[in-house]
Design an enzyme around this catalytic site. Structure first.
Site, short mmCIF file in Angstrom:
data_model
loop_
_atom_site.label_atom_id
_atom_site.label_comp_id
_atom_site.label_asym_id
_atom_site.label_seq_id
_atom_site.Cartn_x
_atom_site.Cartn_y
_atom_site.Cartn_z
CG ASP A 44 -1.97 -1.23 0.96
OD1 ASP A 44 -2.31 -1.83 0.21
OD2 ASP A 44 -2.60 -0.84 1.84
CE LYS A 47 -7.56 0.53 -0.95
NZ LYS A 47 -7.99 -0.89 0.11
CG MET A 75 -7.83 7.93 7.32
SD MET A 75 -9.08 6.14 6.30
CE MET A 75 -9.50 5.33 8.24
#
Ligand code: SAH
Length: 470
Positions: A251, A273, A385
């Site tokens: 990732d 992503k 996040m």
């Protein structure tokens, strides 16, 4: 890298050590252990050197003389270990004139080679060097490796060595590597290390027979938590599996330092992503994992932090299970824990916080989070996040009754170069973060524990205040 690491054969060859002290004796002993015929050149020998000559009669011989260049006539390698810089320099000069490799103890400039720190699991040898910068560090590393490497590693190498030609006859060249990977990384090697020769032999024979029949062998997937970024925070298990993976799917949050720990030949595939990850991204990851495993590969699926915290690890496990692909999950240090450590914030602390929540910070659309629970005292919330939505988070907490003065901290790039910790109150933290241009990856920690850095006194008064409330 400005030194080439090699293993030099000195068995039954002449080597010369100039010096008669304890250091010279140690070098001579090492060379003798490798089967070399060593000449110790020194007018006089210290006690340890004399003992060595007595013990290793035939291997280590004493030449009672001052150094002279012609003593190097038969030598294949030279070590200068006197306490005279002048003699050491003349040894180095004489050796380099003859194009002989020379090591001058503690003198990088005069040396053409350096002796590494060694972990000896013969026939397996691990050599560690710091190119002269920090020998003590190399020695510490050696101690760590000593602890890490199975004692019977040498037996495993001999076990494999004794079967190499059988495998060479039985299997095509392209099959051999995967076969050995399977043997050395699996049940057979465990039996060898456990000193169970009979079982090891039987298991080996079985593996070779199935391999030869060409029966399709399913690979496997290791779902590995790569931790917050600092490769030293990988678990030993993660490291071992990374070392045997054929393919690494990683990732965005997996640091270069961690990737560098994977097997050098492993195929590395970036599957990062964009924020949140769209469906096609995730499906492509599933396809890649499945297709590589079904062709027999060992796939390391590396995820930042822990694979089962905001990592969609659960979906990946489900897909693999449905296809009958074995999966091993290796936990990692999640960013929330790394950030707490970086900021020295105890996520729970007697009397101050008894529970902690890890929450996803992208709260824009119907988040279903229990803001009233988050706003309660004696509770810590860690928002992942959170960067782009900090204002939103703060205003929801305030609306749910959290006081503006509640301590908060933002930790950016925890454990990575450029790590930053920002502290403030709930009321001001969002504008502080904006002013400081905090960027992802970062976490927001909210709770009275975030004030802990203000010292014992602060904690004390807070404790008393809470007692008052209760
Ligand atoms: N599975 C991961 C989390 C993935 S979600 C884990 O267990 O850590 C991605 C979020 O994790 C980022 O937006 C950020 O909030 C946080 N994060 C990951 N690495 C971080 C780091 N080194 N420092 C601060 N936050 C980090």
């Amino acid at each position: 890298m400005d030194h080439l690491p090699i293993f030099l054969r000195v068995q039954d060859r002449e080597t010369v050590v100039v010096g008669g002290g304890a250091v010279a004796a140690r070098k001579a002993e090492l060379l003798a252990r490798c089967g070399s015929r060593v000449t110790l050149v020194a007018p006089e020998l210290s006690r340890p050197a004399a003992d060595l000559v007595a013990r290793e009669r035939g291997r280590v011989r004493h030449l009672p003389a001052a150094f002279e260049p012609q003593q190097l006539a038969e030598a294949t390698l030279v070590v200068a270990a006197t306490d005279s810089p002048y003699i050491n320099a003349s040894v180095a000069a004489a050796a380099s004139e003859r194009h002989l490799p020379v090591n001058v103890v503690d003198d990088l400039r005069l040396s053409s080679f350096i002796l590494p720190a060694i972990v000896d699991r013969s026939p397996v040898i691990v050599a560690i060097g710091s190119q002269g910068t920090a020998p003590v560090l190399a020695r510490r590393l050696r101690e760590q490796l000593e602890a890490l490497l199975p004692a019977r590693l040498g037996a495993l190498a001999r076990f494999a060595g004794a079967r190499r030609s059988a495998v060479q006859q039985a299997l095509r060249p392209s099959e051999r590597r995967p076969f050995w990977e399977r043997i050395l990384g699996g049940a057979v090697s465990e039996r060898v290390l456990a000193d169970d020769a009979g079982a090891a032999d039987a298991a080996f024979a079985r593996e070779l027979a199935t391999f030869r029949d060409g029966r399709p062998k399913v690979g496997e997937v290791y779902l590995i938590g790569a931790g917050p970024g600092d490769p030293d925070l990988l678990t030993l298990r993660a490291l071992q599996l990374l070392q045997q993976a054929d393919v690494v799917l990683y990732d965005r949050l997996v640091s270069q330092g961690v990737l560098d720990r994977a097997r050098r030949e492993a195929e590395r595939i970036f599957v990062g992503k964009s924020l949140g990850g769209c469906r096609t991204d995730q499906e492509r990851i599933h396809e890649l994992m499945v297709s590589h495993a079904e062709r027999g590969a060992r796939v390391a699926r590396l995820k930042g932090g822990d694979p089962l915290i905001f990592g969609r690890g659960g979906e990946e496990i489900r897909v693999l299970a449905r296809r009958g692909i074995p999966v091993t999950v290796v936990p990692g240090i999640t960013a929330g824990l790394a950030a707490a450590a970086a900021a020295a914030i105890p996520l729970t602390q007697r009397e101050i916080a008894q529970s902690v929540t890890f929450a996803a910070g992208h709260v824009a659309d119907g988040d279903g989070l229990d803001w009233h629970a988050f706003a309660r005292p004696r509770h810590t919330v860690v928002f992942y996040m959170a960067v782009s939505q900090m204002e939103d988070i703060v205003s929801r907490l305030l609306a749910a009754g959290a006081p503006r003065e509640r301590p908060a901290a933002v930790v950016e790039r925890a454990t990575l170069p450029g790590e930053r910790v920002l502290r403030g109150s709930l009321g001001e933290i969002a504008s502080l973060a904006r002013a400081e241009r905090i960027a992802a990856p970062a976490l927001l920690i909210i709770g009275d524990v975030a004030a802990a850095e203000r010292g014992e006194a602060a904690i004390q008064s807070l404790t008393e205040a809470l007692r008052g409330v209760a």
